[in-house]
Design a protein around this motif. Structure first.
Motif, mmCIF file in Angstrom:
data_model
loop_
_atom_site.group_PDB
_atom_site.id
_atom_site.type_symbol
_atom_site.label_atom_id
_atom_site.label_comp_id
_atom_site.label_asym_id
_atom_site.label_seq_id
_atom_site.Cartn_x
_atom_site.Cartn_y
_atom_site.Cartn_z
ATOM 1 N N PRO A 1 46.859 -80.954 97.601
ATOM 2 C CA PRO A 1 48.024 -81.651 98.125
ATOM 3 C C PRO A 1 49.305 -80.822 98.093
ATOM 4 O O PRO A 1 50.393 -81.365 98.220
ATOM 5 C CB PRO A 1 48.144 -82.852 97.196
ATOM 6 C CG PRO A 1 47.739 -82.313 95.872
ATOM 7 C CD PRO A 1 46.616 -81.346 96.207
ATOM 8 N N PHE A 2 49.168 -79.516 97.914
ATOM 9 C CA PHE A 2 50.345 -78.641 97.831
ATOM 10 C C PHE A 2 50.584 -77.937 99.152
ATOM 11 O O PHE A 2 49.757 -77.966 100.057
ATOM 12 C CB PHE A 2 50.159 -77.616 96.705
ATOM 13 C CG PHE A 2 49.822 -78.266 95.394
ATOM 14 C CD1 PHE A 2 50.783 -78.926 94.657
ATOM 15 C CD2 PHE A 2 48.521 -78.262 94.919
ATOM 16 C CE1 PHE A 2 50.472 -79.556 93.471
ATOM 17 C CE2 PHE A 2 48.197 -78.888 93.732
ATOM 18 C CZ PHE A 2 49.174 -79.539 93.001
ATOM 19 N N CYS A 3 51.715 -77.263 99.249
ATOM 20 C CA CYS A 3 52.061 -76.545 100.476
ATOM 21 C C CYS A 3 51.676 -75.074 100.403
ATOM 22 O O CYS A 3 51.586 -74.407 101.423
ATOM 23 C CB CYS A 3 53.559 -76.670 100.750
ATOM 24 S SG CYS A 3 54.566 -75.821 99.516
ATOM 25 N N SER A 4 51.443 -74.572 99.183
ATOM 26 C CA SER A 4 51.159 -73.149 99.028
ATOM 27 C C SER A 4 50.462 -72.899 97.693
ATOM 28 O O SER A 4 50.415 -73.763 96.816
ATOM 29 C CB SER A 4 52.466 -72.348 99.059
ATOM 30 O OG SER A 4 53.261 -72.698 97.927
ATOM 31 N N LYS A 5 49.942 -71.691 97.557
ATOM 32 C CA LYS A 5 49.325 -71.291 96.288
ATOM 33 C C LYS A 5 50.374 -71.298 95.177
ATOM 34 O O LYS A 5 50.083 -71.651 94.045
ATOM 35 C CB LYS A 5 48.695 -69.908 96.419
ATOM 36 C CG LYS A 5 47.975 -69.474 95.156
ATOM 37 C CD LYS A 5 47.218 -68.190 95.366
ATOM 38 C CE LYS A 5 46.477 -67.676 94.179
ATOM 39 N NZ LYS A 5 46.641 -68.282 92.896
ATOM 40 N N ARG A 6 51.586 -70.912 95.517
ATOM 41 C CA ARG A 6 52.667 -70.891 94.524
ATOM 42 C C ARG A 6 52.869 -72.274 93.899
ATOM 43 O O ARG A 6 52.917 -72.413 92.680
ATOM 44 C CB ARG A 6 53.975 -70.419 95.172
ATOM 45 C CG ARG A 6 55.151 -70.428 94.229
ATOM 46 C CD ARG A 6 56.455 -70.048 94.975
ATOM 47 N NE ARG A 6 57.583 -70.226 94.119
ATOM 48 C CZ ARG A 6 58.230 -71.390 93.939
ATOM 49 N NH1 ARG A 6 57.853 -72.463 94.582
ATOM 50 N NH2 ARG A 6 59.259 -71.467 93.126
ATOM 51 N N ASP B 1 51.934 -76.233 89.447
ATOM 52 C CA ASP B 1 51.322 -77.463 88.942
ATOM 53 C C ASP B 1 50.299 -77.155 87.851
ATOM 54 O O ASP B 1 50.277 -77.815 86.811
ATOM 55 C CB ASP B 1 50.661 -78.224 90.090
ATOM 56 C CG ASP B 1 50.117 -79.558 89.643
ATOM 57 O OD1 ASP B 1 50.935 -80.452 89.343
ATOM 58 O OD2 ASP B 1 48.882 -79.709 89.593
ATOM 59 N N LEU B 2 49.463 -76.149 88.069
ATOM 60 C CA LEU B 2 48.475 -75.754 87.059
ATOM 61 C C LEU B 2 49.165 -75.353 85.759
ATOM 62 O O LEU B 2 48.735 -75.742 84.670
ATOM 63 C CB LEU B 2 47.617 -74.603 87.582
ATOM 64 C CG LEU B 2 46.578 -74.052 86.623
ATOM 65 C CD1 LEU B 2 45.574 -75.132 86.223
ATOM 66 C CD2 LEU B 2 45.867 -72.858 87.236
ATOM 67 N N GLY B 3 50.250 -74.596 85.869
ATOM 68 C CA GLY B 3 51.010 -74.203 84.679
ATOM 69 C C GLY B 3 51.542 -75.402 83.920
ATOM 70 O O GLY B 3 51.538 -75.427 82.684
ATOM 71 N N ARG B 4 51.977 -76.409 84.647
ATOM 72 C CA ARG B 4 52.476 -77.626 83.989
ATOM 73 C C ARG B 4 51.353 -78.330 83.242
ATOM 74 O O ARG B 4 51.560 -78.854 82.149
ATOM 75 C CB ARG B 4 53.108 -78.550 85.017
ATOM 76 C CG ARG B 4 54.423 -78.022 85.551
ATOM 77 C CD ARG B 4 54.993 -78.915 86.618
ATOM 78 N NE ARG B 4 56.249 -78.380 87.144
ATOM 79 C CZ ARG B 4 56.894 -78.897 88.162
ATOM 80 N NH1 ARG B 4 56.421 -79.957 88.799
ATOM 81 N NH2 ARG B 4 58.014 -78.354 88.576
ATOM 82 N N GLY C 1 50.945 -78.834 79.066
ATOM 83 C CA GLY C 1 50.929 -80.202 78.570
ATOM 84 C C GLY C 1 52.073 -81.051 79.084
ATOM 85 O O GLY C 1 52.355 -82.117 78.538
ATOM 86 N N ASP C 2 52.738 -80.600 80.149
ATOM 87 C CA ASP C 2 53.856 -81.365 80.689
ATOM 88 C C ASP C 2 53.444 -82.721 81.244
ATOM 89 O O ASP C 2 54.265 -83.616 81.368
ATOM 90 C CB ASP C 2 54.559 -80.579 81.798
ATOM 91 C CG ASP C 2 55.307 -79.370 81.267
ATOM 92 O OD1 ASP C 2 55.471 -79.250 80.040
ATOM 93 O OD2 ASP C 2 55.737 -78.534 82.100
ATOM 94 N N TYR C 3 52.174 -82.870 81.603
ATOM 95 C CA TYR C 3 51.710 -84.126 82.180
ATOM 96 C C TYR C 3 51.033 -85.029 81.148
ATOM 97 O O TYR C 3 50.386 -85.990 81.502
ATOM 98 C CB TYR C 3 50.737 -83.862 83.330
ATOM 99 C CG TYR C 3 51.364 -83.168 84.523
ATOM 100 C CD1 TYR C 3 52.585 -83.581 85.032
ATOM 101 C CD2 TYR C 3 50.719 -82.115 85.148
ATOM 102 C CE1 TYR C 3 53.148 -82.958 86.125
ATOM 103 C CE2 TYR C 3 51.274 -81.495 86.258
ATOM 104 C CZ TYR C 3 52.483 -81.919 86.736
ATOM 105 O OH TYR C 3 53.041 -81.307 87.827
ATOM 106 N N ALA C 4 51.165 -84.729 79.895
ATOM 107 C CA ALA C 4 50.549 -85.538 78.850
ATOM 108 C C ALA C 4 51.155 -86.938 78.826
ATOM 109 O O ALA C 4 52.359 -87.116 79.050
ATOM 110 C CB ALA C 4 50.738 -84.876 77.487
ATOM 111 N N ILE C 5 50.327 -87.904 78.562
ATOM 112 C CA ILE C 5 50.774 -89.291 78.489
ATOM 113 C C ILE C 5 50.899 -89.670 77.018
ATOM 114 O O ILE C 5 49.914 -89.621 76.279
ATOM 115 C CB ILE C 5 49.772 -90.232 79.185
ATOM 116 C CG1 ILE C 5 49.659 -89.861 80.650
ATOM 117 C CG2 ILE C 5 50.190 -91.684 79.013
ATOM 118 C CD1 ILE C 5 48.552 -90.576 81.384
#
Length: 60
Positions: free
Chosen positions: A16-21, A26-29, A33-37
Protein backbone atom coordinates in the motif's frame (compact mmCIF):
# COMPACT_ATOMS: atom_id res chain seq x y z
CA UNK A 1 -5.58 4.71 -2.24
CA UNK A 2 -2.86 6.88 -0.74
CA UNK A 3 0.43 5.89 0.87
CA UNK A 4 0.12 5.72 4.69
CA UNK A 5 3.56 7.29 5.08
CA UNK A 6 3.52 10.29 2.70
CA UNK A 7 -0.06 10.37 1.33
CA UNK A 8 1.10 10.11 -2.31
CA UNK A 9 -0.74 7.83 -4.73
CA UNK A 10 0.21 4.17 -4.24
CA UNK A 11 2.16 2.14 -6.79
CA UNK A 12 1.04 -1.45 -7.42
CA UNK A 13 4.57 -2.85 -6.95
CA UNK A 14 4.86 -1.36 -3.41
CA UNK A 15 1.19 -1.33 -2.43
CA UNK A 16 0.00 0.00 0.00
CA UNK A 17 3.00 2.33 -0.31
CA UNK A 18 4.10 4.62 -3.11
CA UNK A 19 7.76 3.58 -3.15
CA UNK A 20 10.39 1.30 -1.66
CA UNK A 21 11.50 4.23 0.49
CA UNK A 22 8.09 4.50 2.19
CA UNK A 23 7.89 0.71 2.56
CA UNK A 24 11.31 0.75 4.24
CA UNK A 25 10.26 3.60 6.55
CA UNK A 26 7.24 1.53 7.61
CA UNK A 27 9.40 -1.57 8.16
CA UNK A 28 11.77 0.49 10.32
CA UNK A 29 8.86 1.65 12.44
CA UNK A 30 7.74 -1.96 12.97
CA UNK A 31 11.27 -3.03 13.91
CA UNK A 32 11.63 -0.17 16.43
CA UNK A 33 8.28 -1.06 17.98
CA UNK A 34 6.55 2.19 17.04
CA UNK A 35 3.37 0.29 16.20
CA UNK A 36 3.17 -1.58 19.51
CA UNK A 37 -0.21 -1.57 21.19
CA UNK A 38 -0.03 -0.83 24.91
CA UNK A 39 -1.88 -3.36 27.03
CA UNK A 40 -2.90 -3.61 30.65
CA UNK A 41 -2.94 -7.39 30.60
CA UNK A 42 -0.77 -9.40 31.02
CA UNK A 43 0.73 -7.67 34.00
CA UNK A 44 4.19 -6.19 33.90
CA UNK A 45 7.02 -8.70 33.86
CA UNK A 46 8.19 -7.59 37.29
CA UNK A 47 4.75 -8.12 38.85
CA UNK A 48 4.34 -11.51 37.20
CA UNK A 49 7.80 -12.63 38.34
CA UNK A 50 7.10 -11.45 41.88
CA UNK A 51 3.84 -13.40 42.01
CA UNK A 52 5.54 -16.54 40.73
CA UNK A 53 8.27 -16.26 43.37
CA UNK A 54 5.81 -15.85 46.21
CA UNK A 55 3.36 -18.43 44.88
CA UNK A 56 5.22 -21.03 42.76
CA UNK A 57 3.14 -23.32 40.53
CA UNK A 58 2.35 -26.80 41.87
CA UNK A 59 4.11 -29.55 39.95
CA UNK A 60 2.81 -33.08 39.95
Amino acid sequence: MSCPICNEKTVQKYRPFCSKRCADIDLGRWIKGDYAIPADDPESLEEAASKLQSNPPIRH
